[in-house]
Design a protein around this motif. Sequence first.
Motif, PDB file in Angstrom:
ATOM      1  N   ALA A 118       5.914   8.503  -4.046  1.00 40.27           N
ATOM      2  CA  ALA A 118       6.121   9.709  -4.870  1.00 40.27           C
ATOM      3  C   ALA A 118       5.627  10.962  -4.156  1.00 40.27           C
ATOM      4  CB  ALA A 118       5.387   9.543  -6.202  1.00 40.27           C
ATOM      5  N   TYR A 119       4.666  10.787  -3.253  1.00 40.16           N
ATOM      6  CA  TYR A 119       4.137  11.942  -2.513  1.00 40.16           C
ATOM      7  C   TYR A 119       4.753  12.066  -1.131  1.00 40.16           C
ATOM      8  CZ  TYR A 119       0.741  15.211  -0.526  1.00 40.16           C
ATOM      9  OH  TYR A 119       0.155  16.300   0.066  1.00 40.16           O
ATOM     10  N   LEU A 120       4.845  10.937  -0.426  1.00 45.38           N
ATOM     11  CA  LEU A 120       5.366  10.968   0.944  1.00 45.38           C
ATOM     12  C   LEU A 120       6.871  10.732   0.944  1.00 45.38           C
ATOM     13  CD1 LEU A 120       2.586   9.054   2.938  1.00 45.38           C
ATOM     14  CD2 LEU A 120       3.062  11.505   2.920  1.00 45.38           C
ATOM     15  N   ASN A 121       7.609  11.767   0.725  1.00 44.17           N
ATOM     16  CA  ASN A 121       9.070  11.727   0.860  1.00 44.17           C
ATOM     17  C   ASN A 121       9.512  13.087   1.382  1.00 44.17           C
ATOM     18  OD1 ASN A 121       9.972  13.462  -1.598  1.00 44.17           O
ATOM     19  ND2 ASN A 121       8.470  12.020  -2.450  1.00 44.17           N
ATOM     20  N   VAL A 122      10.662  13.105   2.020  1.00 44.14           N
ATOM     21  CA  VAL A 122      11.098  14.307   2.751  1.00 44.14           C
ATOM     22  C   VAL A 122      11.261  15.534   1.847  1.00 44.14           C
ATOM     23  CG1 VAL A 122      12.951  15.309   4.151  1.00 44.14           C
ATOM     24  CG2 VAL A 122      12.147  12.980   4.619  1.00 44.14           C
TER      25      VAL A 122
ATOM     26  N   VAL B  31       0.837  -1.205   0.000  1.00 45.45           N
ATOM     27  CA  VAL B  31       0.000   0.000   0.000  1.00 45.45           C
ATOM     28  C   VAL B  31       0.869   1.252   0.000  1.00 45.45           C
ATOM     29  CG1 VAL B  31      -1.716   1.322   1.289  1.00 45.45           C
ATOM     30  CG2 VAL B  31      -1.912  -1.170   1.123  1.00 45.45           C
ATOM     31  N   LEU B  32       1.858   1.282   0.892  1.00 48.76           N
ATOM     32  CA  LEU B  32       2.683   2.479   1.040  1.00 48.76           C
ATOM     33  C   LEU B  32       3.604   2.701  -0.154  1.00 48.76           C
ATOM     34  CD1 LEU B  32       3.648   2.353   4.823  1.00 48.76           C
ATOM     35  CD2 LEU B  32       1.693   3.440   3.716  1.00 48.76           C
ATOM     36  N   SER B  33       3.953   1.639  -0.850  1.00 48.09           N
ATOM     37  CA  SER B  33       4.864   1.797  -1.997  1.00 48.09           C
ATOM     38  C   SER B  33       4.246   2.683  -3.076  1.00 48.09           C
ATOM     39  CB  SER B  33       5.219   0.420  -2.573  1.00 48.09           C
ATOM     40  OG  SER B  33       4.047  -0.233  -3.040  1.00 48.09           O
ATOM     41  N   ARG B  34       2.914   2.722  -3.116  1.00 45.28           N
ATOM     42  CA  ARG B  34       2.237   3.574  -4.111  1.00 45.28           C
ATOM     43  C   ARG B  34       2.204   5.042  -3.679  1.00 45.28           C
ATOM     44  NH1 ARG B  34      -1.518  -0.883  -4.039  1.00 45.28           N
ATOM     45  NH2 ARG B  34      -3.014   0.356  -2.851  1.00 45.28           N
TER      46      ARG B  34
ATOM     47  N   SER C 159      -0.714  11.933   7.668  1.00 47.31           N
ATOM     48  CA  SER C 159       0.380  11.025   7.286  1.00 47.31           C
ATOM     49  C   SER C 159       1.059  10.385   8.499  1.00 47.31           C
ATOM     50  CB  SER C 159       1.419  11.756   6.442  1.00 47.31           C
ATOM     51  OG  SER C 159       2.200  12.635   7.205  1.00 47.31           O
ATOM     52  N   LEU C 160       0.623  10.738   9.726  1.00 49.85           N
ATOM     53  CA  LEU C 160       1.107  10.001  10.903  1.00 49.85           C
ATOM     54  C   LEU C 160       0.700   8.539  10.798  1.00 49.85           C
ATOM     55  CD1 LEU C 160       0.208  12.594  13.691  1.00 49.85           C
ATOM     56  CD2 LEU C 160       2.512  11.941  12.991  1.00 49.85           C
ATOM     57  N   GLU C 161      -0.428   8.280  10.136  1.00 53.70           N
ATOM     58  CA  GLU C 161      -0.865   6.917   9.833  1.00 53.70           C
ATOM     59  C   GLU C 161      -0.942   6.818   8.310  1.00 53.70           C
ATOM     60  OE1 GLU C 161      -1.840   3.674  11.183  1.00 53.70           O
ATOM     61  OE2 GLU C 161      -1.613   3.699   9.018  1.00 53.70           O
ATOM     62  N   PRO C 162       0.178   6.507   7.653  1.00 57.14           N
ATOM     63  CA  PRO C 162       0.227   6.632   6.184  1.00 57.14           C
ATOM     64  C   PRO C 162      -0.696   5.671   5.441  1.00 57.14           C
ATOM     65  CG  PRO C 162       2.230   5.589   7.021  1.00 57.14           C
ATOM     66  CD  PRO C 162       1.463   6.069   8.222  1.00 57.14           C
ATOM     67  N   HIS C 163      -1.157   4.609   6.103  1.00 56.40           N
ATOM     68  CA  HIS C 163      -2.111   3.718   5.434  1.00 56.40           C
ATOM     69  C   HIS C 163      -3.489   4.355   5.323  1.00 56.40           C
ATOM     70  CE1 HIS C 163       0.886   0.584   6.457  1.00 56.40           C
ATOM     71  NE2 HIS C 163       0.410  -0.022   5.386  1.00 56.40           N
ATOM     72  N   TRP C 164      -3.767   5.268   6.265  1.00 57.84           N
ATOM     73  CA  TRP C 164      -5.120   5.819   6.389  1.00 57.84           C
ATOM     74  C   TRP C 164      -5.316   6.986   5.432  1.00 57.84           C
ATOM     75  CZ3 TRP C 164      -7.036  10.433   9.070  1.00 57.84           C
ATOM     76  CH2 TRP C 164      -8.429  10.433   9.216  1.00 57.84           C
ATOM     77  N   PHE C 165      -6.567   7.124   4.928  1.00 59.63           N
ATOM     78  CA  PHE C 165      -6.844   8.249   4.049  1.00 59.63           C
ATOM     79  C   PHE C 165      -8.303   8.647   4.197  1.00 59.63           C
ATOM     80  CE2 PHE C 165      -8.030  10.297   0.042  1.00 59.63           C
ATOM     81  CZ  PHE C 165      -7.037  11.254  -0.024  1.00 59.63           C
ATOM     82  N   SER C 166      -8.548   9.947   4.296  1.00 59.48           N
ATOM     83  CA  SER C 166      -9.900  10.476   4.373  1.00 59.48           C
ATOM     84  C   SER C 166      -9.937  11.794   3.617  1.00 59.48           C
ATOM     85  CB  SER C 166     -10.314  10.703   5.838  1.00 59.48           C
ATOM     86  OG  SER C 166     -11.495  11.482   5.899  1.00 59.48           O
TER      87      SER C 166
END
Length: 390
Positions: free
Chosen positions: A123-127, A117-120, A192-199
């Motif tokens: 591109a967005y979640l990087n420092v 899931v996180l591998s997708r 993004s503290l819980e990167p699997h979660w999305f709302s």
Amino acid sequence: MNDATSLPELAGLRIAALVLGAGGVLASLVGAFFSPAQFFHSYLFAYVYWFGLGIGCLAISMIYHLTGGGWGVAVRRLVEAGAATLPLMALLFVPLLFGLPQIYEWTDTRAMMADPVLSRKVAYLNVPFFVTRAAIYFVAWLALAHFLDRWSGAQDRTGDPRLAVRMRKLSGGGIVLLGFTVTFAAFDWVMSLEPHWFSTIFGLLFLGGQGLGAMAFVIAIAYLLSRRPEFGRVLAPTILNDLGNLLLAFVMIWAYLSFSQLLIIWAGNLPEEIPWYLHRIAGGWNYIAIVLAVFYFAVPFLVLLGRNNKRQHYRLTIVAVGIIIARVFDVFFLIAPEFYRDHLSVHWLDLTALVGLGGLWLTMFIWRLGARPLLPPNDPELAPALARRH
């Protein structure tokens, strides 16, 4: 022009804020030496709370320039002073950049790539992209606050009617820009503290909470200043009624978005989304959820339904102070369970960070509030507001 000594109602608060702020920052720095991870967790919680007051004030300021009305005259200087704290909050954001690995698990790229899931989301979640986006947000917010503040000062001096038109036009586009940037900031800093979660609702819920906290804050500060003759004149019962209605509207918006998010996620029953709520309905976190339902929605909602309660400044202020306190629980409920998923935990650094950043924020707020007259002398809504006596 006022100076600090011309606001004796806030002089004690300013001194207390400065002393408590210095003490809180010093204690937090000592705590950072012994527990760096906990320091950054507590710092994020405190930062999001106080940042929310500043950005909420900016949003209310633009709503006033778009809609007009006597209510805005009463709180215009207060929300302008609140928005003027954003440069301080931009500076206070820098320490968070040094603690990203202690705060966000997505900074570990190898772990991200190992998760399907996180591998997708790499591109967005990087420092680098996170820092770039934060810079864009602050440039937008600081530009909006700067031009509104600059033109407001020019309106005080010249009374040029074109300035009111200019502020209204900027607020029209600015409120849209603010909505987008705050939404993405909420995704980046909190969701993004819980990167699997999305709302998709989370950004609006975040912005609604900021507006609610800021509205409650300016109502409470207005009560402290209401004994000043020139300022108290504008706080007629009809103006207070309008402020109470706005506070009620923010309470209902927050409750509606919170329930909508819960309903949609619960109905969807997706394994990536349900755990966010599971962490918050057990282990003691459920008690905070109950506190929020009662004191952040039910009690304010019922009290603010009463017309007399809104027209009495003392009663309205009690509700506002309750919401300000409940807002602390709200922000803590959004952030802390991600670090303590099994049980409710409150660290002493949570308190020192909240007091330390709050002291700095309040000191700057009072300083900026004292820099101009409490009522905008050339605001076209001032005369009608002063004429409303009942």
